[in-house]
Design an enzyme around this catalytic site. Structure first.
Site, PDB file in Angstrom:
ATOM      1  N   MET A  39       5.013  -2.220   3.616  1.00 17.02           N
ATOM      2  CA  MET A  39       6.233  -1.545   3.155  1.00 17.02           C
ATOM      3  C   MET A  39       6.420  -0.244   3.932  1.00 17.02           C
ATOM      4  O   MET A  39       7.155   0.647   3.500  1.00 17.02           O
ATOM      5  CB  MET A  39       6.149  -1.263   1.658  1.00 17.02           C
ATOM      6  CG  MET A  39       6.093  -2.564   0.853  1.00 17.02           C
ATOM      7  SD  MET A  39       6.691  -2.385  -0.824  1.00 17.02           S
ATOM      8  CE  MET A  39       5.533  -1.229  -1.472  1.00 17.02           C
ATOM      9  N   GLY A  40       5.744  -0.128   5.072  1.00 13.99           N
ATOM     10  CA  GLY A  40       5.903   1.068   5.894  1.00 13.99           C
ATOM     11  C   GLY A  40       5.091   2.233   5.365  1.00 13.99           C
ATOM     12  O   GLY A  40       4.157   2.058   4.583  1.00 13.99           O
ATOM     13  N   ALA A  41       5.463   3.454   5.813  1.00 11.50           N
ATOM     14  CA  ALA A  41       4.656   4.653   5.548  1.00 11.50           C
ATOM     15  C   ALA A  41       3.224   4.359   5.992  1.00 11.50           C
ATOM     16  O   ALA A  41       2.258   4.525   5.242  1.00 11.50           O
ATOM     17  CB  ALA A  41       4.724   5.071   4.074  1.00 11.50           C
ATOM     18  N   HIS A  46      -3.339   0.686   7.112  1.00 12.01           N
ATOM     19  CA  HIS A  46      -2.492  -0.336   7.754  1.00 12.01           C
ATOM     20  C   HIS A  46      -2.945  -0.566   9.189  1.00 12.01           C
ATOM     21  O   HIS A  46      -2.958  -1.695   9.676  1.00 12.01           O
ATOM     22  CB  HIS A  46      -1.026   0.116   7.773  1.00 12.01           C
ATOM     23  CG  HIS A  46      -0.416   0.280   6.414  1.00 12.01           C
ATOM     24  ND1 HIS A  46      -0.100   1.502   5.887  1.00 12.01           N
ATOM     25  CD2 HIS A  46      -0.025  -0.628   5.494  1.00 12.01           C
ATOM     26  CE1 HIS A  46       0.448   1.345   4.698  1.00 12.01           C
ATOM     27  NE2 HIS A  46       0.504   0.062   4.432  1.00 12.01           N
ATOM     28  N   GLN A  73      10.144  -5.966  -6.006  1.00 14.93           N
ATOM     29  CA  GLN A  73       8.786  -5.882  -6.558  1.00 14.93           C
ATOM     30  C   GLN A  73       8.540  -4.554  -7.277  1.00 14.93           C
ATOM     31  O   GLN A  73       7.448  -4.287  -7.756  1.00 14.93           O
ATOM     32  CB  GLN A  73       7.729  -6.120  -5.484  1.00 14.93           C
ATOM     33  CG  GLN A  73       7.537  -4.978  -4.497  1.00 14.93           C
ATOM     34  CD  GLN A  73       6.552  -5.341  -3.392  1.00 14.93           C
ATOM     35  OE1 GLN A  73       6.789  -6.261  -2.625  1.00 14.93           O
ATOM     36  NE2 GLN A  73       5.430  -4.638  -3.337  1.00 14.93           N
ATOM     37  N   GLY A 159      -4.838  -6.412   2.733  1.00 17.98           N
ATOM     38  CA  GLY A 159      -5.922  -5.495   2.395  1.00 17.98           C
ATOM     39  C   GLY A 159      -6.573  -5.857   1.070  1.00 17.98           C
ATOM     40  O   GLY A 159      -5.893  -6.206   0.106  1.00 17.98           O
ATOM     41  N   ASP A 162      -5.657  -4.170  -2.543  1.00 15.50           N
ATOM     42  CA  ASP A 162      -4.779  -4.790  -3.546  1.00 15.50           C
ATOM     43  C   ASP A 162      -5.348  -6.167  -3.884  1.00 15.50           C
ATOM     44  O   ASP A 162      -4.765  -7.196  -3.542  1.00 15.50           O
ATOM     45  CB  ASP A 162      -3.364  -4.885  -2.986  1.00 15.50           C
ATOM     46  CG  ASP A 162      -2.812  -3.520  -2.632  1.00 15.50           C
ATOM     47  OD1 ASP A 162      -2.335  -2.829  -3.538  1.00 15.50           O
ATOM     48  OD2 ASP A 162      -2.899  -3.115  -1.454  1.00 15.50           O
ATOM     49  N   ARG A 199       1.075   6.151  -1.214  1.00 20.11           N
ATOM     50  CA  ARG A 199       1.442   7.014  -2.351  1.00 20.11           C
ATOM     51  C   ARG A 199       0.661   8.330  -2.355  1.00 20.11           C
ATOM     52  O   ARG A 199       1.046   9.268  -3.045  1.00 20.11           O
ATOM     53  CB  ARG A 199       1.199   6.278  -3.669  1.00 20.11           C
ATOM     54  CG  ARG A 199       2.163   5.127  -3.880  1.00 20.11           C
ATOM     55  CD  ARG A 199       2.070   4.579  -5.292  1.00 20.11           C
ATOM     56  NE  ARG A 199       3.232   3.772  -5.609  1.00 20.11           N
ATOM     57  CZ  ARG A 199       3.316   2.474  -5.391  1.00 20.11           C
ATOM     58  NH1 ARG A 199       2.308   1.836  -4.856  1.00 20.11           N
ATOM     59  NH2 ARG A 199       4.419   1.816  -5.711  1.00 20.11           N
TER      60      ARG A 199
HETATM   61  P1  AMP Z   1       1.727  -1.777   1.473  1.00 19.96           P
HETATM   62  O1  AMP Z   1       2.452  -1.172   2.629  1.00 19.96           O
HETATM   63  O2  AMP Z   1       1.208  -0.786   0.500  1.00 19.96           O
HETATM   64  O3  AMP Z   1       2.498  -2.918   0.843  1.00 19.96           O
HETATM   65  O4  AMP Z   1       0.429  -2.445   2.084  1.00 19.96           O
HETATM   66  C1  AMP Z   1       0.505  -3.382   3.122  1.00 19.96           C
HETATM   67  C2  AMP Z   1      -0.839  -4.000   3.324  1.00 19.96           C
HETATM   68  O5  AMP Z   1      -1.773  -2.988   3.668  1.00 19.96           O
HETATM   69  C3  AMP Z   1      -1.378  -4.690   2.064  1.00 19.96           C
HETATM   70  O6  AMP Z   1      -2.033  -5.886   2.437  1.00 19.96           O
HETATM   71  C4  AMP Z   1      -2.357  -3.685   1.518  1.00 19.96           C
HETATM   72  O7  AMP Z   1      -3.402  -4.270   0.765  1.00 19.96           O
HETATM   73  C5  AMP Z   1      -2.903  -3.104   2.809  1.00 19.96           C
HETATM   74  N1  AMP Z   1      -3.474  -1.777   2.603  1.00 19.96           N
HETATM   75  C6  AMP Z   1      -2.858  -0.675   2.094  1.00 19.96           C
HETATM   76  N2  AMP Z   1      -3.727   0.350   2.000  1.00 19.96           N
HETATM   77  C7  AMP Z   1      -4.917  -0.121   2.456  1.00 19.96           C
HETATM   78  C8  AMP Z   1      -6.218   0.445   2.596  1.00 19.96           C
HETATM   79  N3  AMP Z   1      -6.474   1.696   2.242  1.00 19.96           N
HETATM   80  N4  AMP Z   1      -7.207  -0.326   3.096  1.00 19.96           N
HETATM   81  C9  AMP Z   1      -6.968  -1.617   3.445  1.00 19.96           C
HETATM   82  N5  AMP Z   1      -5.763  -2.211   3.330  1.00 19.96           N
HETATM   83  C10 AMP Z   1      -4.752  -1.475   2.842  1.00 19.96           C
END
Ligand code: AMP
Length: 288
Positions: A39-41, A46, A73, A159, A162, A199
């Site tokens: 979802m970026g950021a 990532h 979501q 990751g 989650d 976050r």
């Molecule tokens: P998100 O952008 O939060 O939807 O995360 C995108 C992907 O990055 C998902 O598969 C998350 O589980 C993974 N992810 C986010 N933070 C971490 C982290 N600290 N360590 C490993 N994977 C991560």
């Protein structure tokens, strides 16, 4: 005087904001295609997933990162609005990590206004984050299925942070016979142990200093012998914080995610906490 070394930028990276542009790019791309849905950021967590995707794709394969803040979501409109969207910085991260292409559609590109189909997972999404975030995992399953179809990826990296999402996506692949390999990446943490998350930047500085206690509490609890001691220790340690509120703190079976009353099978100690409106999750595996 020190020489200034500019970062190596891979100028050939494409950015597709529409499905049709993505389709055109895919016509020219070499196999295997490895997707990193985000979802970026983007942060170092990532980046770890992107590097793993590159390892799997090899030099000649294609690594695609999707950047899409998926409205369906979010159970809370405020959380969706406040979600950080530093698009230019994200593009730089992708370039620095040798990504071949970024798929970054807007909401209206991704979803028809009269969209009437949603993918629902009915077992693993009950409990844990599913309890406090109704509809969250339906939104995740729906967007992940669409991203798999749109990118025609051979594999996708997710990751372990989650872990409920990961278990549900594995179910999605199994139950809908999707031909996509799911690759797991361990949780990447800040030096003080806090799991990296988009976050974290929204935490007030006092809350950010306090947040490493979450991991410390889980690790201390993991040293205990019985399920009850584990839960009690984790709660006591976490509740020493004057700032946070526990959303859930629970022991679940690592595969079925159902509540684990004993430690006979691989078990996960998981929690979600709130610092004001910032919700953080973490977990550890309990091995006996
Ligand atoms: P998100 O952008 O939060 O939807 O995360 C995108 C992907 O990055 C998902 O598969 C998350 O589980 C993974 N992810 C986010 N933070 C971490 C982290 N600290 N360590 C490993 N994977 C991560």
């Amino acid at each position: 005087m020190k020489a200034f070394l500019p970062p190596i930028i891979f100028e050939t990276m494409w950015i597709a904001k529409t499905k049709s542009h993505l389709k055109k790019q895919l016509n020219d791309c070499s196999q295997p295609v490895i997707l990193v849905p985000t979802m970026g950021a983007l942060h170092l967590g990532h980046a770890g997933l992107i590097d793993m995707a590159r390892q799997r794709a090899g030099k000649s394969g294609t690594v695609i990162v999707s950047i899409f803040v998926n409205a369906i979501q979010f159970d809370n409109a405020g959380d969706f609005e406040k979600y950080p969207r530093p698009f230019d910085a994200d593009i730089t991260v992708c370039q620095l990590h040798g990504v071949d292409g970024v798929f970054a559609p807007g909401h209206n590109e991704m979803y028809f206004p009269d969209r009437s189909i949603t993918v629902t997972e009915e077992l693993l999404s009950k409990g844990l984050c599913g309890d406090t975030r109704p509809g969250h995992f339906d939104g995740v399953c729906t967007v992940v299925l669409k991203l798999f179809n749109l990118t025609r990826c051979d594999a996708a990296v997710f990751g372990e942070k989650d872990f409920q999402q990961l278990a549900i996506i594995r179910r999605l692949v199994r139950d809908l016979d999707l031909d996509v390999e799911i690759i797991l990446h361990p949780t990447i943490r800040e030096i003080d142990g806090l799991a990296m998350s988009s976050r974290n930047v929204r935490l007030l500085s006092g809350h950010r200093k306090d947040a490493p206690r979450i991991r410390k509490a889980l690790l201390a609890a993991g040293e205990m012998t019985s399920a009850q001691q584990i839960l009690d220790t984790a709660r006591q340690e976490i509740e020493k914080s004057p700032y946070l509120k526990i959303d859930y703190l629970t022991l679940v079976d690592a595969e079925t995610l159902s509540p684990a009353a004993n430690l006979n099978t691989p078990t996960i100690l998981a929690c979600a906490v709130y610092y004001d409106d910032v919700r953080l999750i973490d977990h550890i595996g309990i091995r006996r």
